[in-house]
Structure formats: structure tokens, C-alpha cells
Design a protein around this motif. Structure first.
Motif, PDB file in Angstrom:
ATOM      1  N   ILE A  67       0.851  -1.190   0.000  1.00 38.88           N
ATOM      2  CA  ILE A  67       0.000   0.000   0.000  1.00 38.88           C
ATOM      3  C   ILE A  67       0.887   1.240   0.000  1.00 38.88           C
ATOM      4  CG2 ILE A  67      -1.816   1.244   1.213  1.00 38.88           C
ATOM      5  CD1 ILE A  67      -2.572  -1.427   2.521  1.00 38.88           C
ATOM      6  N   GLY A  68       0.696   2.106  -0.999  1.00 34.05           N
ATOM      7  CA  GLY A  68       1.406   3.371  -1.061  1.00 34.05           C
ATOM      8  C   GLY A  68       0.544   4.501  -0.526  1.00 34.05           C
ATOM      9  N   GLU A  69       1.041   5.709  -0.599  1.00 37.54           N
ATOM     10  CA  GLU A  69       0.298   6.854  -0.086  1.00 37.54           C
ATOM     11  C   GLU A  69      -0.944   7.157  -0.911  1.00 37.54           C
ATOM     12  OE1 GLU A  69       2.504  10.307   1.244  1.00 37.54           O
ATOM     13  OE2 GLU A  69       4.353   9.175   1.206  1.00 37.54           O
ATOM     14  N   SER A  70      -0.959   6.690  -2.156  1.00 38.63           N
ATOM     15  CA  SER A  70      -2.123   6.925  -3.005  1.00 38.63           C
ATOM     16  C   SER A  70      -3.047   5.718  -3.088  1.00 38.63           C
ATOM     17  CB  SER A  70      -1.666   7.325  -4.411  1.00 38.63           C
ATOM     18  OG  SER A  70      -0.861   6.314  -4.980  1.00 38.63           O
ATOM     19  N   GLY A  71      -2.754   4.643  -2.313  1.00 38.41           N
ATOM     20  CA  GLY A  71      -3.631   3.475  -2.312  1.00 38.41           C
ATOM     21  C   GLY A  71      -2.887   2.184  -2.576  1.00 38.41           C
ATOM     22  N   GLY A  72      -3.656   1.118  -2.788  1.00 36.72           N
ATOM     23  CA  GLY A  72      -3.083  -0.201  -3.010  1.00 36.72           C
ATOM     24  C   GLY A  72      -2.335  -0.295  -4.328  1.00 36.72           C
ATOM     25  N   ILE A  73      -1.313  -1.137  -4.369  1.00 39.45           N
ATOM     26  CA  ILE A  73      -0.469  -1.314  -5.551  1.00 39.45           C
ATOM     27  C   ILE A  73      -0.484  -2.794  -5.942  1.00 39.45           C
ATOM     28  CG2 ILE A  73       1.878  -1.113  -6.476  1.00 39.45           C
ATOM     29  CD1 ILE A  73       2.357   1.078  -4.373  1.00 39.45           C
ATOM     30  N   ASP A  74      -0.714  -3.065  -7.215  1.00 36.97           N
ATOM     31  CA  ASP A  74      -0.698  -4.438  -7.716  1.00 36.97           C
ATOM     32  C   ASP A  74       0.732  -4.967  -7.711  1.00 36.97           C
ATOM     33  OD1 ASP A  74      -3.422  -4.433  -8.156  1.00 36.97           O
ATOM     34  OD2 ASP A  74      -3.225  -3.698 -10.209  1.00 36.97           O
ATOM     35  N   VAL A  75       0.924  -6.119  -7.119  1.00 37.95           N
ATOM     36  CA  VAL A  75       2.239  -6.758  -7.054  1.00 37.95           C
ATOM     37  C   VAL A  75       2.212  -8.001  -7.933  1.00 37.95           C
ATOM     38  CG1 VAL A  75       3.972  -7.806  -5.566  1.00 37.95           C
ATOM     39  CG2 VAL A  75       2.582  -5.898  -4.705  1.00 37.95           C
ATOM     40  N   CYS A  76       3.021  -8.016  -8.988  1.00 40.83           N
ATOM     41  CA  CYS A  76       3.097  -9.182  -9.865  1.00 40.83           C
ATOM     42  C   CYS A  76       3.821 -10.322  -9.148  1.00 40.83           C
ATOM     43  CB  CYS A  76       3.843  -8.826 -11.153  1.00 40.83           C
ATOM     44  SG  CYS A  76       3.052  -7.522 -12.123  1.00 40.83           S
ATOM     45  N   GLN A  77       3.549 -11.542  -9.584  1.00 38.17           N
ATOM     46  CA  GLN A  77       4.136 -12.700  -8.929  1.00 38.17           C
ATOM     47  C   GLN A  77       5.628 -12.834  -9.200  1.00 38.17           C
ATOM     48  OE1 GLN A  77       2.728 -14.848  -6.655  1.00 38.17           O
ATOM     49  NE2 GLN A  77       1.187 -13.219  -6.700  1.00 38.17           N
ATOM     50  N   ASN A  78       6.084 -12.321 -10.360  1.00 40.22           N
ATOM     51  CA  ASN A  78       7.513 -12.347 -10.656  1.00 40.22           C
ATOM     52  C   ASN A  78       7.816 -11.295 -11.714  1.00 40.22           C
ATOM     53  OD1 ASN A  78       7.051 -13.639 -13.324  1.00 40.22           O
ATOM     54  ND2 ASN A  78       6.467 -15.397 -12.058  1.00 40.22           N
TER      55      ASN A  78
ATOM     56  N   ILE B 240      10.867   6.238 -10.509  1.00 38.70           N
ATOM     57  CA  ILE B 240      10.568   7.607 -10.915  1.00 38.70           C
ATOM     58  C   ILE B 240      10.313   8.422  -9.653  1.00 38.70           C
ATOM     59  CG2 ILE B 240       9.670   7.010 -13.189  1.00 38.70           C
ATOM     60  CD1 ILE B 240       6.879   7.050 -12.073  1.00 38.70           C
ATOM     61  N   PHE B 241      10.340   9.748  -9.789  1.00 40.79           N
ATOM     62  CA  PHE B 241      10.215  10.601  -8.612  1.00 40.79           C
ATOM     63  C   PHE B 241       8.908  10.365  -7.848  1.00 40.79           C
ATOM     64  CE2 PHE B 241      13.254  13.895 -10.582  1.00 40.79           C
ATOM     65  CZ  PHE B 241      14.336  13.357  -9.893  1.00 40.79           C
ATOM     66  N   SER B 242       7.827  10.095  -8.573  1.00 38.71           N
ATOM     67  CA  SER B 242       6.532   9.924  -7.914  1.00 38.71           C
ATOM     68  C   SER B 242       6.460   8.639  -7.086  1.00 38.71           C
ATOM     69  CB  SER B 242       5.402   9.935  -8.948  1.00 38.71           C
ATOM     70  OG  SER B 242       5.580   8.913  -9.906  1.00 38.71           O
ATOM     71  N   ASP B 243       7.494   7.765  -7.171  1.00 36.59           N
ATOM     72  CA  ASP B 243       7.534   6.568  -6.335  1.00 36.59           C
ATOM     73  C   ASP B 243       7.936   6.898  -4.903  1.00 36.59           C
ATOM     74  OD1 ASP B 243       6.820   4.808  -8.387  1.00 36.59           O
ATOM     75  OD2 ASP B 243       8.891   4.583  -9.055  1.00 36.59           O
ATOM     76  N   ALA B 244       8.534   8.063  -4.679  1.00 39.36           N
ATOM     77  CA  ALA B 244       9.037   8.407  -3.354  1.00 39.36           C
ATOM     78  C   ALA B 244       7.887   8.548  -2.360  1.00 39.36           C
ATOM     79  CB  ALA B 244       9.836   9.711  -3.419  1.00 39.36           C
ATOM     80  N   GLY B 245       8.137   8.112  -1.122  1.00 35.47           N
ATOM     81  CA  GLY B 245       7.120   8.251  -0.082  1.00 35.47           C
ATOM     82  C   GLY B 245       7.032   7.037   0.808  1.00 35.47           C
ATOM     83  N   LYS B 246       5.932   6.936   1.519  1.00 40.61           N
ATOM     84  CA  LYS B 246       5.726   5.855   2.485  1.00 40.61           C
ATOM     85  C   LYS B 246       5.020   4.662   1.843  1.00 40.61           C
ATOM     86  CE  LYS B 246       5.554   8.580   6.748  1.00 40.61           C
ATOM     87  NZ  LYS B 246       6.042   9.827   6.152  1.00 40.61           N
ATOM     88  N   TYR B 247       5.430   3.460   2.288  1.00 41.73           N
ATOM     89  CA  TYR B 247       4.818   2.212   1.833  1.00 41.73           C
ATOM     90  C   TYR B 247       4.562   1.319   3.046  1.00 41.73           C
ATOM     91  CZ  TYR B 247       6.122   3.404  -2.947  1.00 41.73           C
ATOM     92  OH  TYR B 247       6.248   4.032  -4.169  1.00 41.73           O
ATOM     93  N   THR B 248       3.482   0.559   2.948  1.00 43.13           N
ATOM     94  CA  THR B 248       3.163  -0.435   3.969  1.00 43.13           C
ATOM     95  C   THR B 248       3.072  -1.803   3.306  1.00 43.13           C
ATOM     96  OG1 THR B 248       1.907   1.169   5.280  1.00 43.13           O
ATOM     97  CG2 THR B 248       1.503  -1.154   5.718  1.00 43.13           C
ATOM     98  N   LEU B 249       3.831  -2.752   3.839  1.00 46.62           N
ATOM     99  CA  LEU B 249       3.822  -4.121   3.317  1.00 46.62           C
ATOM    100  C   LEU B 249       3.143  -5.015   4.348  1.00 46.62           C
ATOM    101  CD1 LEU B 249       4.691  -6.187   1.172  1.00 46.62           C
ATOM    102  CD2 LEU B 249       6.843  -6.458   2.437  1.00 46.62           C
ATOM    103  N   ARG B 250       2.062  -5.648   3.936  1.00 46.58           N
ATOM    104  CA  ARG B 250       1.328  -6.561   4.812  1.00 46.58           C
ATOM    105  C   ARG B 250       1.533  -7.991   4.320  1.00 46.58           C
ATOM    106  NH1 ARG B 250      -4.501  -3.347   5.246  1.00 46.58           N
ATOM    107  NH2 ARG B 250      -3.705  -1.524   6.389  1.00 46.58           N
ATOM    108  N   VAL B 251       2.055  -8.822   5.183  1.00 53.29           N
ATOM    109  CA  VAL B 251       2.290 -10.232   4.860  1.00 53.29           C
ATOM    110  C   VAL B 251       1.338 -11.070   5.699  1.00 53.29           C
ATOM    111  CG1 VAL B 251       3.986 -12.079   4.754  1.00 53.29           C
ATOM    112  CG2 VAL B 251       4.705  -9.709   4.389  1.00 53.29           C
ATOM    113  N   LEU B 252       0.477 -11.831   5.046  1.00 48.82           N
ATOM    114  CA  LEU B 252      -0.511 -12.665   5.740  1.00 48.82           C
ATOM    115  C   LEU B 252      -0.048 -14.115   5.716  1.00 48.82           C
ATOM    116  CD1 LEU B 252      -2.069 -10.064   4.717  1.00 48.82           C
ATOM    117  CD2 LEU B 252      -4.133 -11.434   4.925  1.00 48.82           C
ATOM    118  N   TYR B 253      -0.007 -14.733   6.890  1.00 52.62           N
ATOM    119  CA  TYR B 253       0.405 -16.122   7.021  1.00 52.62           C
ATOM    120  C   TYR B 253      -0.809 -16.993   7.298  1.00 52.62           C
ATOM    121  CZ  TYR B 253       4.964 -13.929   7.692  1.00 52.62           C
ATOM    122  OH  TYR B 253       6.094 -13.180   7.544  1.00 52.62           O
TER     123      TYR B 253
END
Length: 264
Positions: free
Chosen positions: A50-61, A82-95
């Protein structure tokens, strides 16, 4: 009783702060960075970024076309920064632990670097006014000062901002060289751009720039043309001499003229 309450409050604040401290991650513009989850568990059910602008699609590889993909167990790679990538991110790992879902949450602060070389007198556009930028500071004068803020725009008549995307220096001077930092509302550094003065003179930046290969070809063509012209003039002179000789012979006696008709 009051002291015990303060102690518990302090302990709570320390635990909360330790769980929510952002991990600093730095990368160069155009490069790649990795948000590490540091987990070797095999029972991972799902990961979310999750970035500051919302959820981000993560490809499998990496074989997929997206810029963000999973690597290894649960690390996430962002490529071609790119510059717009800068900022806060949250990584949630579900087990998936049998019937219960356990969750690990990690936060990151992504900081992007770039270096630019500019010729004196040239206009400089920096696409650093990203959506989460609050202010821009520079140390070009020897101390840090603000040159742009979200509320008031540019702070110098030599600068301009272009539709809240580009910070523009209208005519670059050597005194503009230095480090420019883009900060968010919490004072966290989003982008750092190091600007240096180019030693190349501006007058050599037009379309008529000197090219030694092109100049050598042009000189060769000129020499060949001169050689062809000289050869043509020489042949013309020889033909002209031949015509004059024939003409002089034709003015002789008729017998001599008949004798030399075939020659002429």
C-alpha cells in the motif's frame, strides 16, 4: 498510582513507536529497490503493498509487465524508479497458520536520488513536485533555504512551477548549483537532486555542433569536386588547341587541305 500510570503510558508509547518506525530505503532514479520482509516462513497466504495513493498491484515475478513484483519469499521489488515513487509504503504479509491468519506489517520510507549537469544559461526543469511534496529546500547559497512550498509556490523570481509538476529554473547560473531536497508534510526527505554546472559551453549545444567525421567527409567531397573540375578544364584546353590546329591547316593551299582533311 499516578507514577504507575505514567510508566505504563511511557511503555505503551515505546512499544507503539517501535512497531511503527519506518524502514529507510534509498534508490537512484531509473534504478531498482527492494522492500524486504525478512521472513522465511513457508505458510505465506498473501502479500499486500500500500502506497500513499492506495493499493499497488504486485506481480508474482519479474516476467510480468508491471514495475512492481514479488521476489523470493515475500520481498517486493520496484524497478525503473521515478520521482513519484518516493514516499511511504506499507507491506502486509498474511500467514496461513492452519485456521488462523497471522499478519506482519512493515512500513518503509522510500527516498530517491538523482544527479543533473546543467549548462549556464540553460532552462532547467525538475519533475520533483510530486503529489506528496510539501516543500523544496536547497543549499546552493551555503545554507538550507526554501525555494518552493505547496501553499505559496516558488520563492524566487528566477524560478517557476509548471502545473504543479516541474520546478523550473529559468536561466541556470553557477550559483544555482547544489543540492535540492523535496520534503513531505512530516519533514521526511522524498527526493534529493544534486545539480552541477556543466563545463561545456551553451553555444555548442545547437544542431550545428561540430562533428569531425562529417567535416572529414565534406572536405573529401570538396577535394574530389575540385579534381573533377581541374580535369575537365585541362581536357577542354587540349580539345581547343586541336581545333585551332585544324583551322590553321584549313587555311593552307587546297592540296594541303585535302591531304589533312582526314587528320582534322
Amino acid at each position: 498510582m499516578f507514577r504507575c500510570f505514567n510508566l505504563l503510558l511511557l511503555l505503551f508509547c515505546l512499544v507503539y513507536h517501535s512497531e511503527n518506525t519506518s524502514i529507510s530505503v534509498s534508490g537512484n532514479k531509473g534504478g531498482n529497490i527492494t522492500l524486504t520482509c525478512e521472513s522465511e516462513a513457508k505458510n505465506i497466504f498473501h502479500i499486500e503493498l500500500i502506497g500513499e495513493s492506495g493499493g499497488i498491484d504486485v506481480c508474482q515475478n519479474e516476467e510480468y509487465s508491471g514495475r512492481v513484483f514479488k521476489e523470493g519469499n515475500c520481498d517486493v521489488v520496484i524497478k525503473n524508479l521515478i520521482f513519484s515513487d518516493a514516499g511511504k509504503y506499507t507491506l502486509r504479509v498474511l500467514y496461513n497458520n492452519q485456521t488462523d491468519l497471522e499478519r506482519q506489517i512493515r512500513t518503509y520510507q522510500l527516498h530517491i536520488h538523482d544527479e543533473i549537469s546543467v549548462k549556464t544559461g540553460e532552462e532547467l526543469k525538475m519533475s520533483v513536485l510530486v503529489f506528496n511534496a510539501d516543500k523544496v529546500k536547497t543549499n546552493s547559497s551555503g545554507e538550507w533555504k526554501e525555494v518552493w512550498t505547496r501553499d505559496h509556490g516558488v520563492q524566487s523570481d528566477r524560478m517557476n512551477d509548471d502545473t504543479d509538476i516541474n520546478l523550473i529554473i529559468k536561466s541556470f547560473l553557477d550559483s544555482d548549483a547544489g543540492t535540492y531536497r523535496v520534503l513531505d508534510t512530516e519533514g521526511e526527505i522524498l527526493i534529493t537532486v544534486t545539480i552541477t554546472e556543466s563545463k561545456e559551453k551553451l553555444e555548442h549545444t545547437d544542431d550545428t555542433k561540430y562533428d569531425p567525421v562529417v567535416s572529414w567527409i565534406a572536405l573529401t567531397v570538396v577535394v574530389l569536386l575540385l579534381a573533377l573540375i581541374l580535369t575537365a578544364v585541362t581536357l577542354h584546353k587540349r580539345l581547343l588547341r586541336g581545333d585551332l590546329r585544324c583551322l590553321s591547316r584549313r587555311t593552307r593551299a587546297p592540296e594541303a587541305l585535302r591531304a589533312h582533311n582526314d587528320v582534322c
